[in-house]
Design a protein around this motif. Structure first.
Motif, PDB file in Angstrom:
ATOM      1  N   GLU A   1      54.141  35.338  56.218  1.00 49.19           N
ATOM      2  CA  GLU A   1      54.053  36.203  55.027  1.00 49.19           C
ATOM      3  C   GLU A   1      52.779  37.059  55.097  1.00 49.19           C
ATOM      4  OE1 GLU A   1      54.143  35.768  50.148  1.00 49.19           O
ATOM      5  OE2 GLU A   1      53.814  33.995  51.391  1.00 49.19           O
ATOM      6  N   LEU A   2      51.660  36.425  55.457  1.00 47.48           N
ATOM      7  CA  LEU A   2      50.386  37.163  55.580  1.00 47.48           C
ATOM      8  C   LEU A   2      50.497  38.210  56.692  1.00 47.48           C
ATOM      9  CD1 LEU A   2      47.406  37.677  54.932  1.00 47.48           C
ATOM     10  CD2 LEU A   2      46.820  35.774  56.469  1.00 47.48           C
ATOM     11  N   MET A   3      51.092  37.846  57.816  1.00 44.68           N
ATOM     12  CA  MET A   3      51.243  38.794  58.927  1.00 44.68           C
ATOM     13  C   MET A   3      52.101  39.990  58.507  1.00 44.68           C
ATOM     14  SD  MET A   3      51.618  36.169  62.161  1.00 44.68           S
ATOM     15  CE  MET A   3      51.266  37.338  63.488  1.00 44.68           C
ATOM     16  N   ASP A   4      53.168  39.719  57.773  1.00 48.51           N
ATOM     17  CA  ASP A   4      54.031  40.814  57.294  1.00 48.51           C
ATOM     18  C   ASP A   4      53.258  41.747  56.362  1.00 48.51           C
ATOM     19  OD1 ASP A   4      56.156  39.802  58.733  1.00 48.51           O
ATOM     20  OD2 ASP A   4      57.097  38.798  57.018  1.00 48.51           O
ATOM     21  N   THR A   5      52.427  41.151  55.509  1.00 55.67           N
ATOM     22  CA  THR A   5      51.618  41.957  54.565  1.00 55.67           C
ATOM     23  C   THR A   5      50.622  42.823  55.325  1.00 55.67           C
ATOM     24  OG1 THR A   5      51.846  40.240  52.875  1.00 55.67           O
ATOM     25  CG2 THR A   5      50.053  41.817  52.580  1.00 55.67           C
ATOM     26  N   VAL A   6      49.924  42.214  56.292  1.00 53.05           N
ATOM     27  CA  VAL A   6      48.944  42.958  57.098  1.00 53.05           C
ATOM     28  C   VAL A   6      49.636  44.106  57.833  1.00 53.05           C
ATOM     29  CG1 VAL A   6      47.463  42.807  59.151  1.00 53.05           C
ATOM     30  CG2 VAL A   6      47.296  41.067  57.365  1.00 53.05           C
TER      31      VAL A   6
ATOM     32  N   LYS B   1      40.837  40.431  55.511  1.00 55.80           N
ATOM     33  CA  LYS B   1      39.817  39.365  55.472  1.00 55.80           C
ATOM     34  C   LYS B   1      40.463  37.998  55.667  1.00 55.80           C
ATOM     35  CE  LYS B   1      36.179  41.316  52.495  1.00 55.80           C
ATOM     36  NZ  LYS B   1      35.575  41.268  51.161  1.00 55.80           N
ATOM     37  N   GLU B   2      41.566  37.770  54.953  1.00 57.99           N
ATOM     38  CA  GLU B   2      42.266  36.481  55.050  1.00 57.99           C
ATOM     39  C   GLU B   2      42.809  36.270  56.467  1.00 57.99           C
ATOM     40  OE1 GLU B   2      46.049  34.179  52.978  1.00 57.99           O
ATOM     41  OE2 GLU B   2      45.304  36.015  52.016  1.00 57.99           O
ATOM     42  N   PHE B   3      43.334  37.329  57.042  1.00 57.45           N
ATOM     43  CA  PHE B   3      43.872  37.266  58.405  1.00 57.45           C
ATOM     44  C   PHE B   3      42.758  36.921  59.399  1.00 57.45           C
ATOM     45  CE2 PHE B   3      45.846  39.781  62.101  1.00 57.45           C
ATOM     46  CZ  PHE B   3      46.731  38.754  62.427  1.00 57.45           C
TER      47      PHE B   3
ATOM     48  N   MET C   1      51.863  49.643  66.345  1.00 61.52           N
ATOM     49  CA  MET C   1      50.675  49.075  65.695  1.00 61.52           C
ATOM     50  C   MET C   1      50.093  47.968  66.581  1.00 61.52           C
ATOM     51  SD  MET C   1      50.414  46.598  62.378  1.00 61.52           S
ATOM     52  CE  MET C   1      50.841  45.214  63.442  1.00 61.52           C
ATOM     53  N   SER C   2      48.773  47.915  66.635  1.00 61.49           N
ATOM     54  CA  SER C   2      48.097  46.882  67.413  1.00 61.49           C
ATOM     55  C   SER C   2      46.835  46.470  66.662  1.00 61.49           C
ATOM     56  CB  SER C   2      47.742  47.447  68.791  1.00 61.49           C
ATOM     57  OG  SER C   2      46.656  46.768  69.359  1.00 61.49           O
ATOM     58  N   ILE C   3      46.716  45.174  66.359  1.00 56.21           N
ATOM     59  CA  ILE C   3      45.510  44.669  65.692  1.00 56.21           C
ATOM     60  C   ILE C   3      44.894  43.634  66.627  1.00 56.21           C
ATOM     61  CG2 ILE C   3      44.596  43.508  63.642  1.00 56.21           C
ATOM     62  CD1 ILE C   3      46.966  44.594  62.063  1.00 56.21           C
ATOM     63  N   ALA C   4      43.846  44.046  67.336  1.00 58.51           N
ATOM     64  CA  ALA C   4      43.216  43.190  68.347  1.00 58.51           C
ATOM     65  C   ALA C   4      41.888  42.665  67.813  1.00 58.51           C
ATOM     66  CB  ALA C   4      42.990  43.974  69.637  1.00 58.51           C
ATOM     67  N   SER C   5      41.755  41.335  67.784  1.00 62.08           N
ATOM     68  CA  SER C   5      40.523  40.726  67.276  1.00 62.08           C
ATOM     69  C   SER C   5      39.792  40.043  68.426  1.00 62.08           C
ATOM     70  CB  SER C   5      40.848  39.726  66.162  1.00 62.08           C
ATOM     71  OG  SER C   5      41.410  40.429  65.063  1.00 62.08           O
ATOM     72  N   PHE C   6      38.491  40.291  68.506  1.00 62.43           N
ATOM     73  CA  PHE C   6      37.668  39.878  69.648  1.00 62.43           C
ATOM     74  C   PHE C   6      36.667  38.817  69.204  1.00 62.43           C
ATOM     75  CE2 PHE C   6      39.250  44.111  70.228  1.00 62.43           C
ATOM     76  CZ  PHE C   6      39.557  44.216  71.585  1.00 62.43           C
ATOM     77  N   TYR C   7      36.870  37.588  69.668  1.00 64.37           N
ATOM     78  CA  TYR C   7      35.931  36.500  69.383  1.00 64.37           C
ATOM     79  C   TYR C   7      34.996  36.438  70.586  1.00 64.37           C
ATOM     80  CZ  TYR C   7      34.286  31.894  67.850  1.00 64.37           C
ATOM     81  OH  TYR C   7      33.498  30.834  67.419  1.00 64.37           O
ATOM     82  N   ASN C   8      33.786  36.948  70.401  1.00 63.26           N
ATOM     83  CA  ASN C   8      32.849  37.182  71.502  1.00 63.26           C
ATOM     84  C   ASN C   8      31.564  36.382  71.319  1.00 63.26           C
ATOM     85  OD1 ASN C   8      34.617  39.053  72.535  1.00 63.26           O
ATOM     86  ND2 ASN C   8      33.477  40.843  71.832  1.00 63.26           N
TER      87      ASN C   8
END
Length: 319
Positions: free
Chosen positions: A44-49, A115-117, A245-252
């Motif tokens: 549900e959160l992914m669909d909202t984002v 933020k939640e994502f 669409m591409s949402i890439a998050s980098f944990y560095n």
């Protein structure tokens, strides 16, 4: 063709745990990429984002992108463009300090969802790092600690749209590169494909799957594992229709984290060879900024040369 590795995280809690851990290890050693399902982030959160991100692009970014294309005359290009990517992006920072509240043009519900994502992705990144530790025979928490620096890891997101491109054979959505950082978590469009990785000299598509998170390993994990796990070249092919669409998050690592091969892994090697350099993450990023779309090996060599120079200076100073 080999199947792209898809890991069902539910199976980590049952009798298939060992087989699933082996799949993760194989993906890290031989692909540098894998796709996660049942990863704990709500659909549900992914669909909202996804919905809010696509709406935001239409409302706030699409016109700007069209103006950029027109100003550079990109619709009419006749030869390959190698200094530009066909993408529209904005960036968010989550750690050590979030800037999501300050990013202009975002609706309040979009901010809240992003933020939640990010909270879910941060938890998932840390869980994955511990799974990698287990596979590598490192103590639990080793990789998180290696990334920590003095203020904790850096964590940020690149939100991209890849609009329809009139000349996809001449302009890449995103040119080939390896990622500089630690572990990358990607929420990609499940309708429009385009992401490819280089495996055994061939470009292989990363399959779009609804509600999956694609994971890839960055250069820092290659260094810490002394090359057991490798970062892999990847690119985005622009498409003539559909907006991806591409949402890439980098944990560095944190900017002042000192990165070097894990001693426990070198001990295991017969030659006990320390192949990769030791450096401060921020120094690596400064170098990477100018050579992102080039091979990674010269970056490692440059860092090794810096390390050797610093060592010899130290020896001179103490002589």
């Amino acid at each position: 063709m080999e199947h792209f590795p898809v890991i069902n995280m539910d199976k980590l809690d049952g009798e298939e745990r060992n087989a699933t851990m082996e799949m993760i290890n194989d993906a890290c050693e031989n692909w540098g990429f894998f796709e996660l399902v049942n990863h704990g982030i709500s659909h549900e959160l992914m669909d909202t984002v996804e919905r809010l991100t696509k709406e935001h692009y239409k409302k706030c970014m699409e016109q700007r992108f069209k103006e950029m294309v027109a100003s550079k005359g990109l619709e009419a290009v006749q030869s390959e463009i190698d200094d530009l990517d066909w993408e529209s992006t904005f960036f968010l920072r989550h750690l050590p300090v979030s800037n999501v509240s300050e990013v202009p043009d975002l609706e309040e519900d979009h901010r809240k969802a992003l933020k939640e994502f990010a909270v879910g992705l941060e938890k998932l990144a840390e869980q994955l790092l511990d799974l990698l530790c287990e596979n590598l025979g490192l103590e639990k928490g080793y990789l998180k600690k290696a990334f920590y620096g003095s203020k904790g890891p850096t964590f940020g997101t690149k939100v991209s749209n890849y609009p329809p491109c009139p000349k996809p054979e001449l302009i890449k959505g995103l040119r080939a590169h390896t990622d500089a950082g630690g572990i990358i978590l990607l929420f990609q469009d499940d309708q429009v494909s385009g992401l490819q990785l280089l495996k055994d000299g061939e470009w292989i598509g990363v399959p779009p799957m609804r509600h999956s998170i694609v994971i890839n390993l960055g250069d820092q994990l290659e260094v810490i594992t002394n090359g057991k796990y490798k970062s892999v070249m990847h690119r985005v092919i622009a498409q003539s229709d559909g907006n991806r669409m591409s949402i890439a998050s980098f944990y560095n690592p944190g900017s002042d984290a000192v990165i070097y091969p894990a001693p426990a892994l070198i001990e295991k090697e017969e030659e006990k060879k320390h192949v990769y350099p030791k450096f401060v993450f921020e120094d690596y990023m400064k170098l990477y900024a100018g050579v992102k779309f080039q091979a990674k090996e010269p970056r490692f060599e440059a860092m090794k040369a810096m390390e050797n120079a610093a060592t010899s200076l130290g020896q001179i100073a103490t002589a």
